[in-house]
Each structure stands twice: as structure tokens, then as C-alpha cells.
Design a protein around this motif. Structure first.
Motif, PDB file in Angstrom:
ATOM      1  N   PRO A  52      12.525 -18.616 -18.485  1.00 53.00           N
ATOM      2  CA  PRO A  52      12.022 -17.476 -17.698  1.00 53.00           C
ATOM      3  C   PRO A  52      11.196 -17.954 -16.507  1.00 53.00           C
ATOM      4  O   PRO A  52      10.392 -18.885 -16.623  1.00 53.00           O
ATOM      5  N   ALA A  53      11.392 -17.323 -15.376  1.00 52.25           N
ATOM      6  CA  ALA A  53      10.742 -17.724 -14.135  1.00 52.25           C
ATOM      7  C   ALA A  53       9.731 -16.675 -13.694  1.00 52.25           C
ATOM      8  O   ALA A  53       9.857 -15.492 -14.017  1.00 52.25           O
ATOM      9  N   HIS A  54       8.745 -17.122 -12.946  1.00 50.59           N
ATOM     10  CA  HIS A  54       7.846 -16.227 -12.224  1.00 50.59           C
ATOM     11  C   HIS A  54       8.598 -15.804 -10.966  1.00 50.59           C
ATOM     12  O   HIS A  54       8.907 -16.629 -10.110  1.00 50.59           O
ATOM     13  N   LEU A  55       8.922 -14.530 -10.852  1.00 51.43           N
ATOM     14  CA  LEU A  55       9.708 -14.017  -9.736  1.00 51.43           C
ATOM     15  C   LEU A  55       8.779 -13.348  -8.727  1.00 51.43           C
ATOM     16  O   LEU A  55       7.945 -12.526  -9.098  1.00 51.43           O
ATOM     17  N   ALA A  56       8.943 -13.705  -7.459  1.00 48.47           N
ATOM     18  CA  ALA A  56       8.128 -13.108  -6.401  1.00 48.47           C
ATOM     19  C   ALA A  56       9.032 -12.628  -5.274  1.00 48.47           C
ATOM     20  O   ALA A  56       9.949 -13.338  -4.858  1.00 48.47           O
ATOM     21  N   GLY A  57       8.773 -11.431  -4.773  1.00 50.71           N
ATOM     22  CA  GLY A  57       9.555 -10.894  -3.666  1.00 50.71           C
ATOM     23  C   GLY A  57       8.643 -10.370  -2.583  1.00 50.71           C
ATOM     24  O   GLY A  57       7.587  -9.796  -2.868  1.00 50.71           O
ATOM     25  N   ASP A 106      14.562 -10.540 -19.618  1.00 50.72           N
ATOM     26  CA  ASP A 106      14.443 -11.826 -20.311  1.00 50.72           C
ATOM     27  C   ASP A 106      14.448 -13.013 -19.348  1.00 50.72           C
ATOM     28  O   ASP A 106      14.127 -14.136 -19.749  1.00 50.72           O
ATOM     29  N   ALA A 107      14.818 -12.768 -18.093  1.00 54.91           N
ATOM     30  CA  ALA A 107      14.924 -13.865 -17.123  1.00 54.91           C
ATOM     31  C   ALA A 107      13.588 -14.214 -16.476  1.00 54.91           C
ATOM     32  O   ALA A 107      13.465 -15.275 -15.864  1.00 54.91           O
ATOM     33  N   PHE A 108      12.578 -13.334 -16.619  1.00 58.07           N
ATOM     34  CA  PHE A 108      11.356 -13.500 -15.843  1.00 58.07           C
ATOM     35  C   PHE A 108      10.106 -13.391 -16.713  1.00 58.07           C
ATOM     36  O   PHE A 108      10.028 -12.559 -17.620  1.00 58.07           O
ATOM     37  N   ILE A 145       8.113  -2.370 -17.070  1.00 58.53           N
ATOM     38  CA  ILE A 145       7.830  -3.781 -16.783  1.00 58.53           C
ATOM     39  C   ILE A 145       6.664  -4.241 -17.655  1.00 58.53           C
ATOM     40  O   ILE A 145       5.571  -3.696 -17.599  1.00 58.53           O
ATOM     41  N   LYS A 146       6.916  -5.252 -18.462  1.00 58.36           N
ATOM     42  CA  LYS A 146       5.925  -5.727 -19.426  1.00 58.36           C
ATOM     43  C   LYS A 146       5.321  -7.077 -19.055  1.00 58.36           C
ATOM     44  O   LYS A 146       4.373  -7.519 -19.699  1.00 58.36           O
ATOM     45  N   VAL A 147       5.873  -7.761 -18.059  1.00 61.03           N
ATOM     46  CA  VAL A 147       5.360  -9.085 -17.711  1.00 61.03           C
ATOM     47  C   VAL A 147       4.123  -8.940 -16.823  1.00 61.03           C
ATOM     48  O   VAL A 147       3.951  -7.925 -16.128  1.00 61.03           O
ATOM     49  N   PRO A 148       3.238  -9.946 -16.817  1.00 62.05           N
ATOM     50  CA  PRO A 148       2.083  -9.899 -15.909  1.00 62.05           C
ATOM     51  C   PRO A 148       2.543  -9.726 -14.470  1.00 62.05           C
ATOM     52  O   PRO A 148       3.471 -10.411 -14.020  1.00 62.05           O
ATOM     53  N   THR A 149       1.902  -8.816 -13.762  1.00 57.96           N
ATOM     54  CA  THR A 149       2.350  -8.466 -12.410  1.00 57.96           C
ATOM     55  C   THR A 149       1.183  -8.492 -11.435  1.00 57.96           C
ATOM     56  O   THR A 149       0.095  -7.985 -11.720  1.00 57.96           O
ATOM     57  N   LEU A 150       1.446  -9.085 -10.271  1.00 60.74           N
ATOM     58  CA  LEU A 150       0.499  -9.129  -9.162  1.00 60.74           C
ATOM     59  C   LEU A 150       1.112  -8.385  -7.981  1.00 60.74           C
ATOM     60  O   LEU A 150       2.255  -8.649  -7.598  1.00 60.74           O
ATOM     61  N   VAL A 151       0.357  -7.463  -7.422  1.00 59.55           N
ATOM     62  CA  VAL A 151       0.799  -6.701  -6.251  1.00 59.55           C
ATOM     63  C   VAL A 151      -0.102  -7.105  -5.082  1.00 59.55           C
ATOM     64  O   VAL A 151      -1.323  -6.906  -5.143  1.00 59.55           O
ATOM     65  N   VAL A 152       0.484  -7.664  -4.037  1.00 56.23           N
ATOM     66  CA  VAL A 152      -0.265  -8.162  -2.870  1.00 56.23           C
ATOM     67  C   VAL A 152       0.131  -7.337  -1.656  1.00 56.23           C
ATOM     68  O   VAL A 152       1.332  -7.113  -1.421  1.00 56.23           O
ATOM     69  N   HIS A 153      -0.844  -6.919  -0.868  1.00 63.53           N
ATOM     70  CA  HIS A 153      -0.508  -6.075   0.279  1.00 63.53           C
ATOM     71  C   HIS A 153      -1.554  -6.231   1.363  1.00 63.53           C
ATOM     72  O   HIS A 153      -2.753  -6.363   1.081  1.00 63.53           O
ATOM     73  N   GLY A 154      -1.092  -6.196   2.614  1.00 55.56           N
ATOM     74  CA  GLY A 154      -1.999  -6.232   3.748  1.00 55.56           C
ATOM     75  C   GLY A 154      -2.577  -4.855   4.035  1.00 55.56           C
ATOM     76  O   GLY A 154      -1.834  -3.877   4.117  1.00 55.56           O
ATOM     77  N   ASN A 199       1.546   2.392  -0.742  1.00 51.80           N
ATOM     78  CA  ASN A 199       2.730   2.019  -1.510  1.00 51.80           C
ATOM     79  C   ASN A 199       2.393   0.977  -2.573  1.00 51.80           C
ATOM     80  O   ASN A 199       2.874   1.040  -3.709  1.00 51.80           O
ATOM     81  N   ALA A 200       1.559   0.015  -2.213  1.00 53.67           N
ATOM     82  CA  ALA A 200       1.142  -1.007  -3.170  1.00 53.67           C
ATOM     83  C   ALA A 200       0.254  -0.406  -4.246  1.00 53.67           C
ATOM     84  O   ALA A 200       0.354  -0.765  -5.431  1.00 53.67           O
ATOM     85  N   GLU A 201      -0.629   0.489  -3.850  1.00 53.58           N
ATOM     86  CA  GLU A 201      -1.516   1.124  -4.830  1.00 53.58           C
ATOM     87  C   GLU A 201      -0.704   1.883  -5.871  1.00 53.58           C
ATOM     88  O   GLU A 201      -1.039   1.865  -7.071  1.00 53.58           O
ATOM     89  N   ALA A 202       0.372   2.534  -5.435  1.00 48.26           N
ATOM     90  CA  ALA A 202       1.225   3.263  -6.379  1.00 48.26           C
ATOM     91  C   ALA A 202       1.926   2.312  -7.339  1.00 48.26           C
ATOM     92  O   ALA A 202       1.987   2.569  -8.550  1.00 48.26           O
ATOM     93  N   ILE A 203       2.463   1.204  -6.821  1.00 45.59           N
ATOM     94  CA  ILE A 203       3.125   0.230  -7.696  1.00 45.59           C
ATOM     95  C   ILE A 203       2.141  -0.304  -8.735  1.00 45.59           C
ATOM     96  O   ILE A 203       2.456  -0.400  -9.928  1.00 45.59           O
ATOM     97  N   ALA A 204       0.939  -0.636  -8.285  1.00 48.97           N
ATOM     98  CA  ALA A 204      -0.062  -1.204  -9.193  1.00 48.97           C
ATOM     99  C   ALA A 204      -0.487  -0.202 -10.263  1.00 48.97           C
ATOM    100  O   ALA A 204      -0.813  -0.593 -11.385  1.00 48.97           O
ATOM    101  N   ARG A 205      -0.491   1.082  -9.928  1.00 50.48           N
ATOM    102  CA  ARG A 205      -0.810   2.104 -10.931  1.00 50.48           C
ATOM    103  C   ARG A 205       0.310   2.250 -11.956  1.00 50.48           C
ATOM    104  O   ARG A 205       0.065   2.508 -13.132  1.00 50.48           O
ATOM    105  N   GLU A 206       1.547   2.106 -11.497  1.00 49.12           N
ATOM    106  CA  GLU A 206       2.691   2.465 -12.330  1.00 49.12           C
ATOM    107  C   GLU A 206       3.222   1.322 -13.180  1.00 49.12           C
ATOM    108  O   GLU A 206       3.957   1.559 -14.144  1.00 49.12           O
ATOM    109  N   ILE A 207       2.868   0.079 -12.858  1.00 51.99           N
ATOM    110  CA  ILE A 207       3.229  -1.053 -13.705  1.00 51.99           C
ATOM    111  C   ILE A 207       2.048  -1.353 -14.612  1.00 51.99           C
ATOM    112  O   ILE A 207       0.949  -1.643 -14.132  1.00 51.99           O
ATOM    113  N   PRO A 208       2.220  -1.282 -15.922  1.00 52.83           N
ATOM    114  CA  PRO A 208       1.081  -1.463 -16.828  1.00 52.83           C
ATOM    115  C   PRO A 208       0.364  -2.795 -16.620  1.00 52.83           C
ATOM    116  O   PRO A 208       0.979  -3.857 -16.593  1.00 52.83           O
ATOM    117  N   GLY A 209      -0.962  -2.717 -16.443  1.00 48.18           N
ATOM    118  CA  GLY A 209      -1.782  -3.913 -16.329  1.00 48.18           C
ATOM    119  C   GLY A 209      -1.654  -4.676 -15.034  1.00 48.18           C
ATOM    120  O   GLY A 209      -2.189  -5.782 -14.919  1.00 48.18           O
TER     121      GLY A 209
END
Length: 297
Positions: free
Chosen positions: A95-100, A117-119, A226-235, A245-255
Motif C-alpha cells: 500500500p502506498a501513500h497517495l497524493a494528488g 487496499d492499494a493505499f 475513506i478510512k486511511v489517514p488523510t491530509l488536506v492541504v490548500h492555499g 472546498n478544502a474545508e468541506a473535504i476535511a469535514r467529510e473524510i473522517p479524521g
């Protein structure tokens, strides 16, 4: 730092990749906005110095990846997500740490949902949770004045390297990014674009191919899966995808953790690389939940 540029076959698709760091180290897979150069060299090098194997890659119809007809792509957003999972498997099967970043962040969200299972972790930079086009009523849309300036800015002669670099610098200035850095990256993208067809060159510099992709069904409603640890970065100054948009993603992905870069727009500036790489390297080592965003160094 030395790095290797090559191609990898992932379920029948050729993907151009560039690797940094020890091949035995945990994999961080970077999905670009179009080409791998959406991710700064310095960020890749810092992640590798932190004990990661970093692989950035070109999406289809860009760089050294399979290129056919970017004006009529015969694949979907979900195919691009499947490419990411197949590439992670081809690079070692762990499993990889995936960043986009940007529209690559859309690929990363769908990949994490369709191929869990891939990430092992997910980083989303400067993106949103709905497809290109009209946005949801509760999400901020592109800044109209900025879009007006961008879309009235004449397209360059895509066969002219200097004209393309000038175009990229002017676009960066409109968006609030560093025009000098954008000019240098555009020249590098131009140099590594396969073939001279204007449509191919344009596809390498602009993410317009995404507007032609089938991006259905929606995935925003699935973000709580989404159950994997998630970081949301935004300018904070991102006028293309405003920070809501980032604030919404961070609210909707647990943790999920939200890291807002106060002086950044759409690109990751040099001054923020330490903050971003530090957060990525410690992802999954913190107590789940939102934390205050640190100031840029």
C-alpha cells in the motif's frame, strides 16, 4: 539527490515516472495536475530524505505516458484512478501513500475510494470533491474575476517554447502563483512533451482534458468511506478552487487533517515545502481529528 526517470507498464498503460529515494522505503505516489512536474522537485527530495521512496508520474496524454488523442480521450476519471492503483502495485505491491494536486487530487480521491487496499494514506492538495464543471451549491466556485482574466488571456502558439513559457507565467500571475517558477516549469514541460502536435502540447500544460472526461458517478457522498489517514492541504489565496472546498473535504473524510497555507495560491510555494513535507511524513502518526494549521516557515 539522484533520481531515475523511466516508464512503467501498469495494466496495459505506459506511465512515465520519476523516482527519488530508496526503492525499499515506503512508497509515496504523486499524481500531478497533468504532468509529474506539478510536484516541486524540492518537495520530492525532502520526502525522500525523510525515508520515503517518492514516485511522481505523468497522467495519460501527458509527458512520457500513453498519449493518443487528448481532444477525445477514450478513458474516464475512474480509469485514471485505476492507473494509480495499478502503478502502486507495479512498483512493489505494498500500500502506498497517495497524493494528488489540483485535478490530480480528484484522481486521488476516486482511487482511494475505488481501490482502498492499494493505499495507506492520502494527501489532497488544492483540489475539490466534485468534477470539473458546475459545483455544488454549498461549495465556493472559481473566483469569477480571476476566471475572466484567465479566459480572456489569448492562447499561445503551442509550438513556440518561449510563447508557452510566457503564457504560463502570465497565468500564474493571474492566479497568484510565482510567475518565475511557472515559467521555468513550463519550459521543462515543453521540453519533455512527446511530439509537436499543438493539441498534445496544450494537454501537457493545461488540465483541460479533464473537462472532456466522464467523471460520473459522483464521489463526494462517498468521502466518509475513506478510512486511511488523510491530509488536506490548500492555499488560503487559491482563487481557482477557493479554500472552502478544502474545508468541506476535511469535514467529510473522517479524521482528516486540514493544513491551510496562508500565503499560497494554487501551487506549493518554496516557503511552504517544509510545512507540507513535514505534515506528509507524520501523516498517520497523529491522533485523528482536525488540528490548527501551522503558519508557513
Amino acid at each position: 539527490m539522484t533520481h531515475l526517470t523511466t516508464t512503467v507498464n501498469a495494466h496495459g498503460i505506459t506511465l512515465g515516472i520519476q523516482s527519488f529515494g530508496d526503492e525499499e522505503a515506503p512508497l509515496v505516489l504523486l499524481v500531478g495536475g497533468t504532468t509529474m512536474l506539478s510536484w516541486p522537485d524540492a518537495l520530492c527530495e525532502r520526502l525522500a530524505a525523510g525515508g520515503r521512496r517518492v514516485v511522481r508520474y505523468d497522467l495519460r496524454d501527458s509527458g512520457q505516458s500513453t498519449t493518443r488523442d487528448p481532444e477525445a480521450p477514450a478513458y474516464t476519471l475512474r480509469d485514471l484512478a485505476a492507473d494509480a492503483a495499478a502503478l502502486a502495485d507495479a512498483l512493489g505491491g505494498r500500500p502506498a501513500h497517495l497524493a494528488g494536486i489540483g485535478v490530480g487530487g480528484m484522481v486521488a480521491q476516486v482511487a482511494a475510494l475505488d481501490h482502498p487496499d492499494a493505499f495507506s494514506a492520502l494527501t489532497l492538495v488544492g483540489t475539490r470533491s466534485v468534477a470539473p464543471g458546475p459545483t455544488d451549491d454549498d461549495l465556493p466556485d472559481h473566483d469569477r474575476a480571476t476566471m475572466g482574466r484567465l479566459f480572456t488571456h489569448a492562447m499561445p502558439d503551442w509550438t513556440d517554447r518561449e510563447a508557452v513559457a510566457d503564457f504560463a507565467a502570465a497565468g500564474a500571475e493571474i492566479l497568484g502563483d510565482d510567475p518565475v517558477a511557472a515559467r521555468a516549469v513550463a519550459a521543462r514541460i515543453w521540453d519533455r512533451t512527446p511530439g509537436a502536435a499543438p493539441a498534445v502540447r496544450m494537454a501537457n500544460h493545461l488540465g483541460m482534458v479533464f473537462s472532456r472526461l466522464d467523471c460520473t458517478p459522483r464521489w463526494r457522498e462517498r468521502l466518509p468511506e475513506i478510512k486511511v489517514p488523510t491530509l488536506v492541504v490548500h492555499g488560503r489565496r487559491n482563487r481557482f478552487f477557493p479554500v472552502g472546498n478544502a474545508e468541506a473535504i476535511a469535514r467529510e473524510i473522517p479524521g482528516a487533517r486540514l493544513l491551510v497555507l496562508e500565503d499560497a495560491a494554487t501551487a506549493i510555494p518554496d516557503a511552504a515545502i517544509d510545512a507540507v513535507t513535514g505534515a506528509m511524513l507524520t501523516l498517520g502518526q497523529r491522533t485523528p481529528g482536525h488540528v490548527p494549521a501551522p503558519q508557513e516557515p
